[in-house]
Design a protein around this motif. Structure first.
Motif, PDB file in Angstrom:
ATOM      1  N   VAL A  32       4.904  10.054   7.346  1.00  0.00           N
ATOM      2  CA  VAL A  32       3.993   8.899   7.445  1.00  0.00           C
ATOM      3  C   VAL A  32       3.111   9.315   8.893  1.00  0.00           C
ATOM      4  N   ASP A  33       3.570  10.468   9.469  1.00  0.00           N
ATOM      5  CA  ASP A  33       2.937  10.884  10.855  1.00  0.00           C
ATOM      6  C   ASP A  33       3.333  10.013  11.784  1.00  0.00           C
ATOM      7  N   GLU A  34       4.423   9.323  11.896  1.00  0.00           N
ATOM      8  CA  GLU A  34       5.050   8.755  12.940  1.00  0.00           C
ATOM      9  C   GLU A  34       6.291   9.130  13.559  1.00  0.00           C
ATOM     10  N   SER A  35       6.466   8.859  14.783  1.00  0.00           N
ATOM     11  CA  SER A  35       7.750   9.004  15.419  1.00  0.00           C
ATOM     12  C   SER A  35       8.695   7.966  14.880  1.00  0.00           C
ATOM     13  N   TYR A  36      10.066   8.100  15.472  1.00  0.00           N
ATOM     14  CA  TYR A  36      11.223   7.093  14.693  1.00  0.00           C
ATOM     15  C   TYR A  36      10.543   5.720  15.543  1.00  0.00           C
ATOM     16  N   LEU A  37      10.347   6.001  16.946  1.00  0.00           N
ATOM     17  CA  LEU A  37      10.004   4.524  17.564  1.00  0.00           C
ATOM     18  C   LEU A  37       8.510   4.021  16.958  1.00  0.00           C
ATOM     19  N   GLU A  38       7.616   4.851  16.672  1.00  0.00           N
ATOM     20  CA  GLU A  38       6.451   4.196  16.208  1.00  0.00           C
ATOM     21  C   GLU A  38       6.595   3.560  14.894  1.00  0.00           C
ATOM     22  N   HIS A  39       7.548   4.238  13.964  1.00  0.00           N
ATOM     23  CA  HIS A  39       7.659   3.690  12.727  1.00  0.00           C
ATOM     24  C   HIS A  39       8.570   2.398  12.781  1.00  0.00           C
ATOM     25  N   MET A  40       9.578   2.122  13.660  1.00  0.00           N
ATOM     26  CA  MET A  40      10.269   1.054  13.911  1.00  0.00           C
ATOM     27  C   MET A  40       9.305   0.099  14.300  1.00  0.00           C
ATOM     28  N   ARG A  41       8.382   0.198  15.237  1.00  0.00           N
ATOM     29  CA  ARG A  41       7.583  -0.784  15.704  1.00  0.00           C
ATOM     30  C   ARG A  41       6.616  -1.334  14.527  1.00  0.00           C
ATOM     31  N   PHE A  42       6.049  -0.252  13.872  1.00  0.00           N
ATOM     32  CA  PHE A  42       5.218  -0.744  12.550  1.00  0.00           C
ATOM     33  C   PHE A  42       6.175  -1.445  11.465  1.00  0.00           C
ATOM     34  N   ALA A  43       7.296  -0.976  11.170  1.00  0.00           N
ATOM     35  CA  ALA A  43       8.190  -1.709  10.258  1.00  0.00           C
ATOM     36  C   ALA A  43       8.723  -3.021  10.697  1.00  0.00           C
ATOM     37  N   GLY A  44       8.950  -3.084  11.850  1.00  0.00           N
ATOM     38  CA  GLY A  44       9.295  -4.428  12.478  1.00  0.00           C
ATOM     39  C   GLY A  44       8.279  -5.480  12.340  1.00  0.00           C
ATOM     40  N   GLY A  45       7.077  -4.886  12.847  1.00  0.00           N
ATOM     41  CA  GLY A  45       5.718  -5.714  12.893  1.00  0.00           C
ATOM     42  C   GLY A  45       5.607  -6.322  11.440  1.00  0.00           C
ATOM     43  N   PHE A  46       5.631  -5.401  10.463  1.00  0.00           N
ATOM     44  CA  PHE A  46       5.446  -5.493   8.923  1.00  0.00           C
ATOM     45  C   PHE A  46       6.619  -6.680   8.379  1.00  0.00           C
ATOM     46  N   SER A  47       7.796  -6.552   8.847  1.00  0.00           N
ATOM     47  CA  SER A  47       8.864  -7.325   8.490  1.00  0.00           C
ATOM     48  C   SER A  47       8.498  -8.874   8.949  1.00  0.00           C
ATOM     49  N   LEU A  48       7.989  -8.986  10.231  1.00  0.00           N
ATOM     50  CA  LEU A  48       7.593 -10.241  10.875  1.00  0.00           C
ATOM     51  C   LEU A  48       6.534 -10.938  10.058  1.00  0.00           C
ATOM     52  N   LYS A  49       5.609  -9.904   9.588  1.00  0.00           N
ATOM     53  CA  LYS A  49       4.466 -10.626   8.868  1.00  0.00           C
ATOM     54  C   LYS A  49       4.820 -11.102   7.461  1.00  0.00           C
ATOM     55  N   LEU A  50       5.737 -10.470   6.732  1.00  0.00           N
ATOM     56  CA  LEU A  50       6.452 -10.751   5.546  1.00  0.00           C
ATOM     57  C   LEU A  50       6.947 -12.228   5.737  1.00  0.00           C
ATOM     58  N   PHE A  51       7.739 -12.409   6.657  1.00  0.00           N
ATOM     59  CA  PHE A  51       8.452 -13.492   6.958  1.00  0.00           C
ATOM     60  C   PHE A  51       7.456 -14.484   7.313  1.00  0.00           C
ATOM     61  N   ALA A  52       6.417 -14.408   7.889  1.00  0.00           N
ATOM     62  CA  ALA A  52       5.184 -15.522   8.175  1.00  0.00           C
ATOM     63  C   ALA A  52       4.518 -15.698   6.741  1.00  0.00           C
ATOM     64  N   ALA A  53       4.340 -14.663   6.019  1.00  0.00           N
ATOM     65  CA  ALA A  53       3.806 -14.891   4.534  1.00  0.00           C
ATOM     66  C   ALA A  53       4.528 -15.870   3.889  1.00  0.00           C
ATOM     67  N   ALA A  54       6.050 -15.460   3.951  1.00  0.00           N
ATOM     68  CA  ALA A  54       7.076 -16.134   2.985  1.00  0.00           C
ATOM     69  C   ALA A  54       7.367 -17.699   3.509  1.00  0.00           C
ATOM     70  N   PHE A  55       6.845 -17.953   4.738  1.00  0.00           N
ATOM     71  CA  PHE A  55       7.059 -19.126   5.271  1.00  0.00           C
ATOM     72  C   PHE A  55       5.949 -20.108   4.933  1.00  0.00           C
ATOM     73  N   ALA A  56       4.690 -19.554   4.854  1.00  0.00           N
ATOM     74  CA  ALA A  56       3.380 -20.106   4.486  1.00  0.00           C
ATOM     75  C   ALA A  56       3.592 -20.458   2.681  1.00  0.00           C
ATOM     76  N   ALA A  57       3.915 -19.547   2.108  1.00  0.00           N
ATOM     77  CA  ALA A  57       4.192 -19.543   0.660  1.00  0.00           C
ATOM     78  C   ALA A  57       5.207 -20.734   0.477  1.00  0.00           C
ATOM     79  N   ALA A  58       6.153 -21.010   1.396  1.00  0.00           N
ATOM     80  CA  ALA A  58       7.358 -21.850   1.035  1.00  0.00           C
ATOM     81  C   ALA A  58       6.728 -23.362   1.406  1.00  0.00           C
ATOM     82  N   ILE A  59       5.965 -23.518   2.304  1.00  0.00           N
ATOM     83  CA  ILE A  59       5.125 -24.751   2.563  1.00  0.00           C
ATOM     84  C   ILE A  59       4.225 -24.880   1.593  1.00  0.00           C
ATOM     85  N   HIS A  60       3.114 -24.146   1.133  1.00  0.00           N
ATOM     86  CA  HIS A  60       2.527 -24.274   0.216  1.00  0.00           C
ATOM     87  C   HIS A  60       3.179 -24.794  -1.115  1.00  0.00           C
TER      88      HIS A  60
END
Length: 73
Positions: free
Chosen positions: A15-43
């Motif tokens: 996906v044209d990223e270095s290991y660290l770039e990918h770690m940052r992207f995937a880590g941020g994606f994970s946090l957004k998924l947790f936020a979406a799950a939290f919003a869905a649970a509250i909803h």
């Protein structure tokens, strides 16, 4: 490159990223998924809150990842 190094770099490279770039992207994606799950649970308990938040967040995340690299998965 050793087999162990390839385990950590093959997918990020696809996906044209270095290991660290990918770690940052995937880590941020994970946090957004947790936020979406939290919003869905509250909803689920308070349906008048976060009516479209989780679905909007997931649609945005899908749009960001849908065309990343030919071997993404």
């Amino acid at each position: 490159m050793t087999a162990l190094a390839r385990l950590f770099t093959a997918h990020p490279g696809s996906v044209d990223e270095s290991y660290l770039e990918h770690m940052r992207f995937a880590g941020g994606f994970s946090l957004k998924l947790f936020a979406a799950a939290f919003a869905a649970a509250i909803h689920a308990v308070l349906p008048f809150l976060f009516e479209k938040t989780a679905s909007r967040m997931i649609a945005e995340m899908h749009a960001r990842t849908a065309n990343r690299g030919s071997n993404a998965g």
